[in-house]
Design an enzyme around this catalytic site. Structure first.
Site, PDB file in Angstrom:
ATOM      1  N   HIS A 189     -11.780   1.855   2.078  1.00 47.91           N
ATOM      2  CA  HIS A 189     -11.373   2.402   1.140  1.00 47.91           C
ATOM      3  C   HIS A 189     -12.294   2.790  -0.056  1.00 47.91           C
ATOM      4  O   HIS A 189     -11.836   2.649  -1.378  1.00 47.91           O
ATOM      5  CB  HIS A 189     -10.161   1.646   0.684  1.00 47.91           C
ATOM      6  CG  HIS A 189      -8.976   1.927   1.455  1.00 47.91           C
ATOM      7  ND1 HIS A 189      -7.596   1.347   1.137  1.00 47.91           N
ATOM      8  CD2 HIS A 189      -8.975   2.511   2.951  1.00 47.91           C
ATOM      9  CE1 HIS A 189      -6.838   1.579   2.028  1.00 47.91           C
ATOM     10  NE2 HIS A 189      -7.805   2.006   3.094  1.00 47.91           N
ATOM     11  N   GLU A 239      -3.151  -2.798  -2.600  1.00 49.00           N
ATOM     12  CA  GLU A 239      -4.095  -2.333  -2.094  1.00 49.00           C
ATOM     13  C   GLU A 239      -4.384  -1.075  -2.578  1.00 49.00           C
ATOM     14  O   GLU A 239      -3.824  -0.112  -2.344  1.00 49.00           O
ATOM     15  CB  GLU A 239      -3.822  -2.077  -0.447  1.00 49.00           C
ATOM     16  CG  GLU A 239      -5.083  -1.702   0.284  1.00 49.00           C
ATOM     17  CD  GLU A 239      -4.779  -1.548   1.757  1.00 49.00           C
ATOM     18  OE1 GLU A 239      -3.455  -1.774   2.122  1.00 49.00           O
ATOM     19  OE2 GLU A 239      -5.682  -1.267   2.429  1.00 49.00           O
ATOM     20  N   ASP A 257      -9.863  -3.062   1.189  1.00 52.98           N
ATOM     21  CA  ASP A 257      -9.831  -2.895   2.507  1.00 52.98           C
ATOM     22  C   ASP A 257     -11.426  -2.040   2.499  1.00 52.98           C
ATOM     23  O   ASP A 257     -11.671  -1.251   1.714  1.00 52.98           O
ATOM     24  CB  ASP A 257      -8.898  -1.672   2.677  1.00 52.98           C
ATOM     25  CG  ASP A 257      -8.774  -1.073   4.007  1.00 52.98           C
ATOM     26  OD1 ASP A 257      -9.833  -0.553   4.539  1.00 52.98           O
ATOM     27  OD2 ASP A 257      -7.765  -1.114   4.757  1.00 52.98           O
ATOM     28  N   ASP A 261     -13.683   8.433   7.152  1.00 51.77           N
ATOM     29  CA  ASP A 261     -12.498   7.901   7.632  1.00 51.77           C
ATOM     30  C   ASP A 261     -12.817   6.329   7.688  1.00 51.77           C
ATOM     31  O   ASP A 261     -13.864   5.816   7.789  1.00 51.77           O
ATOM     32  CB  ASP A 261     -12.674   8.437   9.048  1.00 51.77           C
ATOM     33  CG  ASP A 261     -11.131   8.124   9.791  1.00 51.77           C
ATOM     34  OD1 ASP A 261     -10.166   7.407   9.021  1.00 51.77           O
ATOM     35  OD2 ASP A 261     -11.028   8.033  11.076  1.00 51.77           O
ATOM     36  N   ASP A 308     -10.831   2.490   9.105  1.00 50.10           N
ATOM     37  CA  ASP A 308      -9.868   2.025  10.397  1.00 50.10           C
ATOM     38  C   ASP A 308     -10.695   1.901  11.888  1.00 50.10           C
ATOM     39  O   ASP A 308      -9.700   2.070  12.729  1.00 50.10           O
ATOM     40  CB  ASP A 308      -8.648   2.819  10.117  1.00 50.10           C
ATOM     41  CG  ASP A 308      -7.882   2.595   8.937  1.00 50.10           C
ATOM     42  OD1 ASP A 308      -7.827   1.363   8.460  1.00 50.10           O
ATOM     43  OD2 ASP A 308      -7.308   3.719   8.334  1.00 50.10           O
ATOM     44  N   LYS A 365      -6.979   2.648  -2.846  1.00 46.04           N
ATOM     45  CA  LYS A 365      -7.695   3.417  -2.019  1.00 46.04           C
ATOM     46  C   LYS A 365      -8.313   4.667  -2.646  1.00 46.04           C
ATOM     47  O   LYS A 365      -8.011   5.028  -3.665  1.00 46.04           O
ATOM     48  CB  LYS A 365      -6.702   3.979  -0.573  1.00 46.04           C
ATOM     49  CG  LYS A 365      -7.265   4.690   0.182  1.00 46.04           C
ATOM     50  CD  LYS A 365      -6.064   5.064   1.231  1.00 46.04           C
ATOM     51  CE  LYS A 365      -6.505   5.904   2.573  1.00 46.04           C
ATOM     52  NZ  LYS A 365      -5.684   6.201   3.497  1.00 46.04           N
ATOM     53  N   TRP A 410       0.745  -1.077  -0.026  1.00 49.65           N
ATOM     54  CA  TRP A 410       0.023  -0.278  -0.015  1.00 49.65           C
ATOM     55  C   TRP A 410       0.906   1.359   0.035  1.00 49.65           C
ATOM     56  O   TRP A 410       1.913   1.315   0.737  1.00 49.65           O
ATOM     57  CB  TRP A 410      -1.012  -0.193   1.241  1.00 49.65           C
ATOM     58  CG  TRP A 410      -1.566   1.296   1.349  1.00 49.65           C
ATOM     59  CD1 TRP A 410      -2.637   1.773   0.558  1.00 49.65           C
ATOM     60  CD2 TRP A 410      -1.305   2.563   2.149  1.00 49.65           C
ATOM     61  NE1 TRP A 410      -3.318   3.155   0.769  1.00 49.65           N
ATOM     62  CE2 TRP A 410      -2.119   3.474   1.664  1.00 49.65           C
ATOM     63  CE3 TRP A 410      -0.508   2.892   3.043  1.00 49.65           C
ATOM     64  CZ2 TRP A 410      -2.320   4.605   2.379  1.00 49.65           C
ATOM     65  CZ3 TRP A 410      -0.309   3.945   3.551  1.00 49.65           C
ATOM     66  CH2 TRP A 410      -1.390   4.982   3.307  1.00 49.65           C
ATOM     67  N   HIS A 416      -8.825  -6.372   3.710  1.00 42.48           N
ATOM     68  CA  HIS A 416      -8.357  -5.598   5.033  1.00 42.48           C
ATOM     69  C   HIS A 416      -9.830  -5.504   5.869  1.00 42.48           C
ATOM     70  O   HIS A 416     -10.503  -4.500   5.221  1.00 42.48           O
ATOM     71  CB  HIS A 416      -7.605  -4.568   4.843  1.00 42.48           C
ATOM     72  CG  HIS A 416      -6.216  -4.608   4.761  1.00 42.48           C
ATOM     73  ND1 HIS A 416      -5.252  -3.504   4.436  1.00 42.48           N
ATOM     74  CD2 HIS A 416      -5.511  -5.841   4.790  1.00 42.48           C
ATOM     75  CE1 HIS A 416      -3.992  -4.115   4.586  1.00 42.48           C
ATOM     76  NE2 HIS A 416      -4.299  -5.380   4.899  1.00 42.48           N
ATOM     77  N   ASP A 422      -7.746  -4.496   9.674  1.00 46.71           N
ATOM     78  CA  ASP A 422      -6.754  -3.544   9.294  1.00 46.71           C
ATOM     79  C   ASP A 422      -7.595  -2.173  10.173  1.00 46.71           C
ATOM     80  O   ASP A 422      -8.440  -1.526   9.581  1.00 46.71           O
ATOM     81  CB  ASP A 422      -6.785  -3.013   7.948  1.00 46.71           C
ATOM     82  CG  ASP A 422      -5.736  -1.733   7.926  1.00 46.71           C
ATOM     83  OD1 ASP A 422      -5.276  -1.313   8.882  1.00 46.71           O
ATOM     84  OD2 ASP A 422      -5.440  -1.225   6.649  1.00 46.71           O
TER      85      ASP A 422
HETATM   86  C1  RNT Z   1      -3.935   2.652   4.703  1.00 50.73           C
HETATM   87  C2  RNT Z   1      -3.915   1.113   4.242  1.00 50.73           C
HETATM   88  C3  RNT Z   1      -2.986   0.384   4.703  1.00 50.73           C
HETATM   89  C4  RNT Z   1      -2.655   0.608   6.310  1.00 50.73           C
HETATM   90  C5  RNT Z   1      -1.686  -0.161   6.911  1.00 50.73           C
HETATM   91  C6  RNT Z   1      -0.984   0.201   8.320  1.00 50.73           C
HETATM   92  O1  RNT Z   1      -5.016   3.395   4.416  1.00 50.73           O
HETATM   93  O2  RNT Z   1      -5.319   0.681   4.610  1.00 50.73           O
HETATM   94  O3  RNT Z   1      -3.365  -1.001   4.710  1.00 50.73           O
HETATM   95  O4  RNT Z   1      -3.842   0.979   7.154  1.00 50.73           O
HETATM   96  O5  RNT Z   1      -0.712  -0.559   5.881  1.00 50.73           O
HETATM   97 ZN    ZN Z   2      -5.757  -1.305   4.716  1.00 45.13          ZN
END
Ligand code: RNT
Ligand code: ZN
Length: 419
Positions: free
Chosen positions: A263, A227, A260, A295, A297, A229, A186, A287, A327
């Site tokens: 994302h 990955e 993810d 946001d 995570d 985003k 990423w 993820h 993640d």
């Molecule tokens: C960031 C990505 C990535 C990170 C990690 C820490 O937007 O999701 O995967 O969260 O590599």
């Molecule tokens: Zn991620």
């Protein structure tokens, strides 16, 4: 809850599920074997161990200052030992390159398997696999949010070499532990405002990735994933490594695609993307995370989308082609509890998916009976899957219900509060 009440509730639930054609014993055996890869970075707010004053950059942020952040690999492993003991089923650990262990400073393009040998020894002793990520953020050469797509060939070379060195580390994990390491790339590359040229950075990223992957490595030891985003802080207008970019890259070059859950646009869901992507791409890395407005995570909850992702994996019978990673990073609550809640939720969602009356649903759909299909879905939500989960935890010597919480609180008092 006593063993007797857990057993009695489980027996009743098994009868209920048997009546809908579900084999509970088979579900229990299956759910236990699905590997979930815990992300090391929840334990220390994504700081890593390169330097004690590390500052997180790359458009990802951790907020909160709950006491007890792991400050060393020893502390992080101790925290992981506790978290893992409170989560039933097969686990792995996902490391970032910035979690290396060295006495002297080692630049990122010079990392070697030896810098991770303590992690490998620890994983071996626990009988778990490791996954890996090169770290292309929190570094002076990534300060302007450009790495593999950087216009400066020297800076690009540095990050290409870091990724090549990371593949060697990842391969060494696979060789030592007998299970392939999934290595996810990423990058934070993008721009805050409207770029005049969206093409050239993407072409540079493609060429950099091709260079990184030019050395073949056996998939029995190492697998590459990429990955995408939608945007990041400081990369609002343009993200070089977007989902479409990596979708095309993975399809054409045969890498895994990492999806993810945080994302995408708020109305897009990874659960719907799985069947789309897996119809043409061999393997996916997830993820699992929880988006919150703009946001991502947040700690994974047992919410609709987590359930939908798990249900798709089970319904499509694609668990063998999808690596499940987590993640999220939350520093406003006990970090170990964050791991425990998020990971138990992912496994709960998988179990609940495996207890779905699959045969009846498929049959209803084949007859175009949308009424029965909806009724079955809704009934399943209040089915006694919780009794099966409790029994599963107890049979694997994992805490039942909230009994894990006391262990975390005791550790907080005895260990975390003293850091
Ligand atoms: C960031 C990505 C990535 C990170 C990690 C820490 O937007 O999701 O995967 O969260 O590599
Ligand atoms: Zn991620």
């Amino acid at each position: 809850m006593t063993d007797k009440t857990i057993q009695a509730a489980f027996d009743r639930a098994s009868d209920t599920f048997a009546a809908t054609g579900v084999d509970v014993a088979a579900a229990l055996a299956q759910v236990d074997e699905v590997p979930i890869s815990l992300h090391c970075w929840q334990g220390d707010d994504v700081r890593g161990f390169e330097n004690p004053d590390a500052v997180l950059t790359g458009g990802i942020q951790v907020s909160g200052n709950y006491p007890g952040r792991a400050r060393s690999p020893q502390e992080l492993r101790a925290d992981l030992d506790l978290a893992m003991s409170l989560i039933p089923g097969k686990l792995r650990l996902n490391l970032h390159a910035s979690y290396l262990e060295t006495a002297e400073k080692v630049e990122r393009d010079a990392i070697e398997p030896k810098h991770f040998h303590t992690w490998v020894d620890w994983a071996k002793a626990k009988g778990i696999g490791l996954d890996f990520n090169p770290t292309l953020f929190s570094h002076p050469l990534a300060a302007d949010n450009r790495t593999l797509s950087h216009p400066d060939a020297g800076i690009r070379r540095f990050w290409i070499d870091h990724c090549k060195a990371s593949r060697k580390v990842s391969e060494s994990f696979g060789r030592s532990l007998g299970t392939p390491s999934v290595m996810n790339i990423w990058i934070p590359d993008g721009s805050k405002d409207l770029p005049a040229d969206r093409f050239t950075p993407r072409n540079r990223l493609r060429d950099a990735l091709d260079d990184i992957l030019s050395e073949p490595i056996s998939k029995s030891f190492h697998k590459d994933a990429v990955e995408g985003k939608l945007f990041g802080i400081g990369a609002e207008a343009y993200t070089v490594g977007s989902n479409e970019f990596y979708l095309a890259y993975a399809a054409k070059r045969g890498t895994m695609l990492c999806l993810d859950a945080g994302h995408f646009h708020p109305t897009e869901v990874v659960s719907d993307k799985l069947s789309a992507v897996l119809s043409l791409i061999d393997e996916v890395l997830l993820h699992v995370s929880r988006p919150m407005r703009w946001d991502s995570d947040h700690v994974v909850l047992l919410d609709d989308e987590t359930q939908a992702i798990a249900s798709e994996l089970v319904r499509g019978n694609v668990l063998g082609r999808v690596a499940i990673g987590l993640d999220f990073f939350d520093a406003s609550i006990n970090r170990i509890a964050a791991w425990v809640v998020g990971t138990r939720n992912m496994r709960k969602a998988l179990l609940r998916a495996m207890l779905e009356p699959r045969a009846r649903l498929v049959e209803a759909e084949a007859r175009d009976d949308a009424t029965l299909r909806m009724a079955l879905f809704e009934e399943h939500k209040s089915s006694p899957w919780g009794a099966v989960w409790d029994y599963y935890c107890s049979s694997r010597n994992a805490p039942v219900g909230l009994s894990w919480f006391d262990a975390v609180k005791t550790y907080e008092h005895d260990v975390l509060a003293k850091r």
